[in-house]
Design an enzyme around this catalytic site. Structure first.
Site, PDB file in Angstrom:
ATOM      1  N   CYS A  16       8.363 -10.169   4.180  1.00 54.77           N
ATOM      2  CA  CYS A  16       8.189 -10.049   5.630  1.00 54.77           C
ATOM      3  C   CYS A  16       7.876 -11.430   6.203  1.00 54.77           C
ATOM      4  CB  CYS A  16       7.107  -9.044   5.980  1.00 54.77           C
ATOM      5  SG  CYS A  16       5.492  -9.418   5.286  1.00 54.77           S
ATOM      6  N   GLY A  18       4.152   1.888   1.809  1.00 51.29           N
ATOM      7  CA  GLY A  18       5.092   2.220   2.876  1.00 51.29           C
ATOM      8  C   GLY A  18       6.529   2.291   2.393  1.00 51.29           C
ATOM      9  N   LYS A  19       7.016   1.208   1.811  1.00 53.33           N
ATOM     10  CA  LYS A  19       8.396   1.209   1.303  1.00 53.33           C
ATOM     11  C   LYS A  19       8.532   2.151   0.114  1.00 53.33           C
ATOM     12  CE  LYS A  19       9.201  -3.536   2.840  1.00 53.33           C
ATOM     13  NZ  LYS A  19       7.802  -3.795   3.293  1.00 53.33           N
ATOM     14  N   ASP A  68       0.210  -5.407 -13.685  1.00 51.00           N
ATOM     15  CA  ASP A  68       0.777  -6.653 -13.179  1.00 51.00           C
ATOM     16  C   ASP A  68       2.300  -6.567 -13.232  1.00 51.00           C
ATOM     17  OD1 ASP A  68       1.569  -9.282 -12.652  1.00 51.00           O
ATOM     18  OD2 ASP A  68      -0.153 -10.139 -13.696  1.00 51.00           O
ATOM     19  N   PRO A  82       0.795  -1.239   0.000  1.00 51.52           N
ATOM     20  CA  PRO A  82       0.000   0.000   0.000  1.00 51.52           C
ATOM     21  C   PRO A  82       0.822   1.281   0.000  1.00 51.52           C
ATOM     22  CG  PRO A  82       0.128  -0.859   2.213  1.00 51.52           C
ATOM     23  CD  PRO A  82       0.865  -1.848   1.346  1.00 51.52           C
TER      24      PRO A  82
END
Length: 515
Positions: A448, A324-325, A377, A322
């Site tokens: 993660c 963050g990085k 994609d 979404p």
């Protein structure tokens, strides 16, 4: 891919509501937040307090597929529950959810029947009650009375009698006694540890293999390391912030009440308070982000490119949602006047990335630098312009086993089949990222999750199939706020972070160079 959009109090225990103390003298304690001492007994017999009711409502929404970090804050806002009461409700929901595996065994023993024979709504009520008795500093009489009142209100009078009997039975033993009782018949040490720490057995075994495979535990200390890791999953994660370079500063976050991180050069932690109340976060110039995520982005940005990639820097976040990085990577790129592209397959998540990058987009205009958000994609980017990108981040979708402390429901929703289902996608995305990289450029592969099938095995498979990439030792690029290389990163050239060692999510990172 982990959700970086975290609000305050993800499992955070409210001040003064730590582990239970001496239950034999409850009258000497103050009542916990959320217990309304001014209510008359007749009122408590009819209804429970709004805080516990909100917690129950959140539990039911989670059971129907909602995420705790999204459902609970909305309920608290709608019910205008804040302060200590909000902290109490958060600990109730997060604790009862993450520890439901252990609590279900206790409830089954106290009830004299398997939990699958107990109505799901009543079971959630009992889980909340069990957490108050076994995991929080709530006097026994208050925990029992309020849970029975909640049951009467939401489950009915008949269920309230059953809840009363089970709660009183649970209150007869200390937490350690219950844990010993429900695990005494489990002979396998990993299965017993999984039950004690409330993890599915398959996750405990996978994490044990990961500790060994990543060089984080030798044969003599693997059980000790596994215990520390599983226990860390049950500890509330701190609220970590990132000051996006060129848009915000650590001084600004400090002025708002945050404390500088010793781990991340751009990080801070918020001891208490709502991060959304900080202007830099509201504006998108700073954000809530785990320090492990910060470190891997900084590592990708710090490593040296070569050849054509070094001459024409262009950066890509292949799986940006979404955001963050992407927010940190974009800020670093814009600060250097480097064009940046964020790609996301989900239209909704692409919109989130666009919103997250609002401050970065404005800064890009000021610096006359290109910043684009692409909806598509990541496995099919089409023809890449200008010979490819110099740096590509592949933050692949994964099981999220490294972020269980932040997402209490995740451990109960994932299964071994999810690992296999994601394996092909992870390899395709990494291959696509390599294809999009210019000669001499770098690809950062991140998850993660420390699961070997999502980390080392993915990278090693790609290296066997391709001769146009090579591994680069990522460890020298993981430095703390003082510029020192972080310890205990693994045997290399990969990096594996751990919550029980580094205080971050269990982030994996591999750095590859296009020949």
């Amino acid at each position: 891919m982990s959700d970086e959009r975290r609000g305050r109090g993800a499992g955070e225990r409210p001040p003064g509501d730590g582990r239970r103390g001496e239950r034999q003298r409850p009258q000497a304690r103050e009542r916990s937040a959320g217990h309304r001492s001014e209510q008359r007994p007749s009122e408590r017999a009819r209804r429970t307090d709004p805080t516990r009711l909100a917690a129950y409502t959140a539990m039911r929404e989670i059971a129907e597929g909602a995420y705790a970090n999204l459902a609970l804050p909305k309920l608290l806002r709608d019910k205008r529950i804040s302060g200590r009461d909000a902290g109490f409700a958060t600990e109730l929901v997060y604790g009862a959810t993450r520890l439901s595996g252990l609590y279900d065994a206790v409830i089954a023993s106290a009830a004299g029947r398997p939990v699958d024979k107990i109505d799901a709504n009543v079971l959630d009520t009992l889980r909340l009650g069990a957490h108050q008795l076994l995991g929080m500093r709530v006097p026994s009489h208050a925990a029992v009375d309020e849970t029975v009142a909640l049951a009467r209100q939401v489950n009915g009078a008949g269920a309230a009698g059953f809840v009363n009997a089970v709660m009183r039975r649970i209150s007869e033993r200390e937490p350690e006694e219950w844990t010993d009782l429900v695990t005494e018949g489990v002979s396998d040490p990993v299965e017993r540890l999984a039950l004690r720490t409330s993890h599915p057995v398959w996750i405990a075994k996978a994490l044990r293999a990961a500790l060994i495979g990543h060089g984080a535990a030798g044969p003599t200390d693997v059980e000790e390391s596994l215990t520390a890791l599983l226990e860390s999953d049950n500890a509330p994660a701190k609220v970590s912030l990132v000051a996006r370079p060129g848009l915000s500063s650590l001084d600004e976050l400090e002025d708002a009440g945050a404390e500088r991180s010793g781990l991340s050069p751009v990080g801070a932690t918020l001891p208490d308070g709502d991060p959304g109340a900080i202007a830099a976060i509201r504006d998108g110039r700073a954000a809530v982000q785990d320090e492990g995520s910060q470190l891997l982005v900084l590592a990708l940005a710090a490593a040296e490119t070569q050849g054509a990639a070094a001459e024409h820097e262009r950066w890509l976040d292949l799986c940006a949602g979404p955001g963050g990085k992407a927010g940190l990577l974009a800020a670093l790129a814009i600060e250097r006047r480097i064009p940046f592209v964020a790609n996301e397959i989900s239209e909704h998540r692409a919109d989130l990335v666009w919103q997250t990058l609002a401050a970065a987009r404005a800064e890009a205009v000021e610096r006359d630098t290109s910043l684009k958000v692409r909806h598509g994609d990541g496995r099919d980017l089409g023809e890449v312009e200008h010979g490819g990108f110099s740096r590509v981040l592949v933050d692949a979708p994964c099981t999220g086993l490294g972020a269980l402390r932040r997402r209490p429901e995740a451990r109960w929703r994932r299964g071994p089949d999810d690992v296999a289902a994601l394996a092909g996608l992870q390899r395709e995305l990494l291959s696509s990222g390599i294809e999009a990289t210019a000669a001499g450029g770098l690809v950062g592969y991140a998850t993660c999750s420390p699961h070997l099938n999502e980390t080392r095995f993915v990278v090693s498979d790609i290296l066997k199939r391709r001769d146009d990439v090579e591994l680069v030792d990522a460890r020298p690029h993981f430095v703390d706020a003082s510029g020192r290389e972080l310890p205990a990163l693994g045997e290399g050239p990969y990096v594996q972070l751990w919550p029980h060692v580094h205080g971050t999510d269990a982030m994996f990172f591999a750095l590859l160079r296009k020949r």
